[in-house]
Design a protein around this motif. Structure first.
Motif, PDB file in Angstrom:
ATOM      1  N   ARG A 259       0.787  -1.191  -0.111  1.00 46.95           N
ATOM      2  CA  ARG A 259       0.139   0.002  -0.038  1.00 46.95           C
ATOM      3  C   ARG A 259       0.990   1.309   0.089  1.00 46.95           C
ATOM      4  O   ARG A 259       0.673   2.154  -0.815  1.00 46.95           O
ATOM      5  CB  ARG A 259      -0.755   0.064   1.331  1.00 46.95           C
ATOM      6  N   ASP A 260       1.756   1.319   0.854  1.00 48.87           N
ATOM      7  CA  ASP A 260       2.541   2.355   0.864  1.00 48.87           C
ATOM      8  C   ASP A 260       3.496   2.696  -0.548  1.00 48.87           C
ATOM      9  O   ASP A 260       3.725   3.854  -0.982  1.00 48.87           O
ATOM     10  CB  ASP A 260       3.557   2.264   2.107  1.00 48.87           C
ATOM     11  N   LEU A 261       4.096   1.515  -0.995  1.00 45.44           N
ATOM     12  CA  LEU A 261       4.629   1.773  -2.354  1.00 45.44           C
ATOM     13  C   LEU A 261       3.764   2.323  -3.242  1.00 45.44           C
ATOM     14  O   LEU A 261       4.108   3.170  -4.149  1.00 45.44           O
ATOM     15  CB  LEU A 261       5.113   0.497  -2.669  1.00 45.44           C
ATOM     16  N   ALA A 262       2.578   1.686  -3.536  1.00 42.84           N
ATOM     17  CA  ALA A 262       1.325   2.140  -4.377  1.00 42.84           C
ATOM     18  C   ALA A 262       1.082   3.664  -4.059  1.00 42.84           C
ATOM     19  O   ALA A 262       0.952   4.300  -5.177  1.00 42.84           O
ATOM     20  CB  ALA A 262       0.205   1.305  -4.204  1.00 42.84           C
ATOM     21  N   ILE A 263       0.984   4.209  -2.944  1.00 37.70           N
ATOM     22  CA  ILE A 263       0.714   5.436  -2.769  1.00 37.70           C
ATOM     23  C   ILE A 263       1.839   6.388  -3.337  1.00 37.70           C
ATOM     24  O   ILE A 263       1.494   7.550  -3.788  1.00 37.70           O
ATOM     25  CB  ILE A 263       0.289   6.034  -1.359  1.00 37.70           C
ATOM     26  N   ALA A 279      -7.529   4.179  -4.870  1.00 42.53           N
ATOM     27  CA  ALA A 279      -6.662   4.223  -3.722  1.00 42.53           C
ATOM     28  C   ALA A 279      -7.842   3.934  -2.422  1.00 42.53           C
ATOM     29  O   ALA A 279      -7.194   3.383  -1.500  1.00 42.53           O
ATOM     30  CB  ALA A 279      -6.162   5.570  -3.514  1.00 42.53           C
ATOM     31  N   GLY A 280      -9.044   4.335  -2.642  1.00 43.73           N
ATOM     32  CA  GLY A 280      -9.895   4.107  -1.578  1.00 43.73           C
ATOM     33  C   GLY A 280     -10.265   2.853  -1.372  1.00 43.73           C
ATOM     34  O   GLY A 280     -10.337   2.342  -0.266  1.00 43.73           O
ATOM     35  N   ARG A 281     -10.480   2.069  -2.389  1.00 44.26           N
ATOM     36  CA  ARG A 281     -10.707   0.747  -2.216  1.00 44.26           C
ATOM     37  C   ARG A 281      -9.617  -0.063  -1.703  1.00 44.26           C
ATOM     38  O   ARG A 281      -9.914  -1.013  -0.911  1.00 44.26           O
ATOM     39  CB  ARG A 281     -11.254   0.247  -3.654  1.00 44.26           C
ATOM     40  N   ILE A 325      -4.906  -9.811   0.089  1.00 42.83           N
ATOM     41  CA  ILE A 325      -4.642 -10.108  -1.158  1.00 42.83           C
ATOM     42  C   ILE A 325      -5.273  -9.370  -2.077  1.00 42.83           C
ATOM     43  O   ILE A 325      -4.774  -8.717  -3.042  1.00 42.83           O
ATOM     44  CB  ILE A 325      -4.993 -11.766  -1.660  1.00 42.83           C
ATOM     45  N   SER A 326      -6.635  -8.734  -1.828  1.00 45.95           N
ATOM     46  CA  SER A 326      -7.310  -7.860  -2.748  1.00 45.95           C
ATOM     47  C   SER A 326      -6.653  -6.296  -2.436  1.00 45.95           C
ATOM     48  O   SER A 326      -6.502  -5.672  -3.492  1.00 45.95           O
ATOM     49  CB  SER A 326      -8.573  -7.612  -1.915  1.00 45.95           C
ATOM     50  N   ALA A 327      -6.193  -6.329  -1.098  1.00 45.34           N
ATOM     51  CA  ALA A 327      -5.420  -5.006  -1.248  1.00 45.34           C
ATOM     52  C   ALA A 327      -4.305  -4.662  -2.154  1.00 45.34           C
ATOM     53  O   ALA A 327      -4.045  -3.872  -2.651  1.00 45.34           O
ATOM     54  CB  ALA A 327      -5.122  -4.753   0.311  1.00 45.34           C
ATOM     55  N   VAL A 328      -3.518  -5.829  -2.133  1.00 44.99           N
ATOM     56  CA  VAL A 328      -2.240  -5.582  -2.960  1.00 44.99           C
ATOM     57  C   VAL A 328      -2.620  -5.654  -4.412  1.00 44.99           C
ATOM     58  O   VAL A 328      -1.854  -5.033  -5.117  1.00 44.99           O
ATOM     59  CB  VAL A 328      -1.168  -6.958  -2.428  1.00 44.99           C
ATOM     60  N   GLU A 329      -3.742  -6.407  -4.919  1.00 44.63           N
ATOM     61  CA  GLU A 329      -4.159  -6.351  -6.304  1.00 44.63           C
ATOM     62  C   GLU A 329      -4.675  -5.007  -6.470  1.00 44.63           C
ATOM     63  O   GLU A 329      -3.990  -4.382  -7.694  1.00 44.63           O
ATOM     64  CB  GLU A 329      -5.375  -7.252  -6.390  1.00 44.63           C
ATOM     65  N   MET A 332      -1.616  -2.635  -7.058  1.00 44.31           N
ATOM     66  CA  MET A 332      -0.865  -2.766  -8.468  1.00 44.31           C
ATOM     67  C   MET A 332      -1.747  -1.849  -9.349  1.00 44.31           C
ATOM     68  O   MET A 332      -1.121  -1.220  -9.827  1.00 44.31           O
ATOM     69  CB  MET A 332      -0.970  -4.179  -8.787  1.00 44.31           C
ATOM     70  N   GLU A 333      -2.804  -1.653  -9.283  1.00 45.45           N
ATOM     71  CA  GLU A 333      -3.838  -0.755 -10.101  1.00 45.45           C
ATOM     72  C   GLU A 333      -3.496   0.362  -9.677  1.00 45.45           C
ATOM     73  O   GLU A 333      -3.511   1.248 -10.605  1.00 45.45           O
ATOM     74  CB  GLU A 333      -5.177  -1.242  -9.905  1.00 45.45           C
ATOM     75  N   THR A 334      -3.609   0.791  -8.406  1.00 49.01           N
ATOM     76  CA  THR A 334      -3.402   2.157  -7.936  1.00 49.01           C
ATOM     77  C   THR A 334      -1.974   2.634  -8.424  1.00 49.01           C
ATOM     78  O   THR A 334      -1.866   3.994  -8.712  1.00 49.01           O
ATOM     79  CB  THR A 334      -3.765   2.342  -6.472  1.00 49.01           C
ATOM     80  N   ALA A 335      -0.901   1.880  -8.352  1.00 48.26           N
ATOM     81  CA  ALA A 335       0.289   2.349  -9.030  1.00 48.26           C
ATOM     82  C   ALA A 335       0.362   2.522 -10.420  1.00 48.26           C
ATOM     83  O   ALA A 335       1.270   3.136 -10.984  1.00 48.26           O
ATOM     84  CB  ALA A 335       1.373   1.691  -8.397  1.00 48.26           C
TER      85      ALA A 335
END
Length: 383
Positions: A259-263, A279-281, A325-329, A332-335
């Protein structure tokens, strides 16, 4: 090198997450190279040992850090943000320390010798839970004074640096019910070898190789527990209640790191409604995983292992895995497309988080267990 007593003093002055955060930045710098080469994170274990974290869960009465389950979980969660492999592998040692420590505190179990060895010799404990679980695995044959063991133990995280394998084997004798024997086997036995098979999608640096036992004799006096094969036993209620909040804290850390990397990567993208929604999801899924971990720890901290506590912990295990798992998926999309590059670090975390699917109780047995509990049906053989 600091002595055990000096290291414990450091643990009493600083929190485990603070120490883990400091080490974690060092581990993050090694993570990509270890992952690329399937190399066990040996250097990280040297640092963990030097920092006193090997004995963090041993009661202070024996010279350990005296950390409780929540503190150990916070340590593993912090490590997981930086290097999932280190956190997961070390969780296997950590829970094998936490269980006898809990049994000493709450059941007056005669585990003093093991706890003192962890401090005095800084030994690394290995778990064969992935091989064994309730059914047990391997063969025990009665010989003079003990049992000859023949077995292959898979998913033995930390195998290259392990000192003592905490494992089981099944004893089958004519006219008697099969029994599972619990014992420790020294990894330096001439009858024990590591088969380096760990070439995997994720968690590549855990060193979770197969351990092959071919004829090691365990003395009768070294068998800690004998139980019926293929059904729950109070010992396993204790193991499940204590171990899984720790193991899954490592996975929660992986998701939080993703999450932190994605942000950080998303800040470089064009901001629009779709990005805000992603990002919210992501954060919502991560929050659900955090709530699940908290519920698992709440169940463990009641200090009353039972079928009920197993149900609570395993429901939390399923929910944490699903939402992490859903958060990491979503990370990927957020980034965006940058997440597809291996050197960004998200791709490794995406692979690492998939391991959360495979520990017991997996989703089918967990749902059956929960359903049987809800309907008041026996759960003795549901695993």
């Amino acid at each position: 090198m600091a002595s055990p007593s000096e290291k414990v003093h450091v643990l009493h002055q600083r929190s485990l997450p603070e120490i883990a955060e400091e080490l974690g930045h060092r581990f993050a710098g090694r993570a990509a190279a270890n992952d690329d080469t399937d190399r066990f994170c040996e250097d990280n274990y040297v640092d963990l040992r030097e920092a006193g974290l090997v004995e963090a869960g041993v009661p202070r009465e024996f010279g350990g850090g005296g950390a409780d389950i929540s503190e150990l979980a916070a340590m593993l969660r912090t490590l997981g943000r930086h290097c999932g492999s280190t956190a997961l592998a070390f969780s296997m040692h950590t829970h094998q320390v936490a269980i006898p420590a809990w049994r000493w505190r709450h059941q007056k179990a005669p585990v003093d010798a093991l706890l003192k060895r962890i401090v005095g010799e800084r030994i690394i404990l290995l778990s064969s839970g992935g091989s064994d679980w309730i059914a047990g695995s391997g063969k025990a044959e009665r010989v003079d004074g003990g049992y000859r063991i023949t077995a292959r133990k898979i998913f033995s995280s930390g195998a290259p640096l392990g000192s003592l394998l905490m494992t089981t084997a099944v004893l089958e004798e004519p006219g008697q019910e099969p029994m599972v024997l619990h014992f420790g086997i020294p990894m330096n036995s001439p009858h024990v070898r590591i088969d380096p098979v760990w070439k995997t999608m994720g968690m590549r640096a855990t060193g979770s190789h197969d351990i092959v036992i071919d004829g090691h004799v365990v003395p009768e006096s070294a068998v800690a527990v004998k139980r019926k094969a293929g059904e729950w036993h109070p010992l396993f209620q204790t193991i499940a209640t204590i171990a899984f909040p720790l193991i899954y804290s490592a996975y929660l850390g992986v998701a939080e790191g993703a999450r932190d990397l994605a942000i950080d990567l998303a800040r470089k993208r064009r901001k629009d409604t779709h990005l805000f929604e992603l990002a919210g999801r992501m954060d919502t899924e991560l929050r659900a995983a955090q709530y699940a971990q908290r519920a698992m720890l709440d169940a463990a901290n009641e200090n009353a292992p039972s079928a009920k506590s197993v149900n609570e912990v395993m429901a939390g295990r399923t929910l944490l895995a699903r939402h992490a798992i859903s958060a990491v998926e979503l990370a990927m999309e957020t980034a965006g497309g940058q997440s597809f590059f291996r050197d960004r670090g998200l791709e490794r975390r995406f692979r690492d988080i998939q391991g959360a699917r495979f520990h017991p109780l997996q989703t089918g047995p967990q749902a059956e267990y929960a359903g049987r509990m809800a309907l008041g049906e026996p759960i003795d053989k549901t695993f």
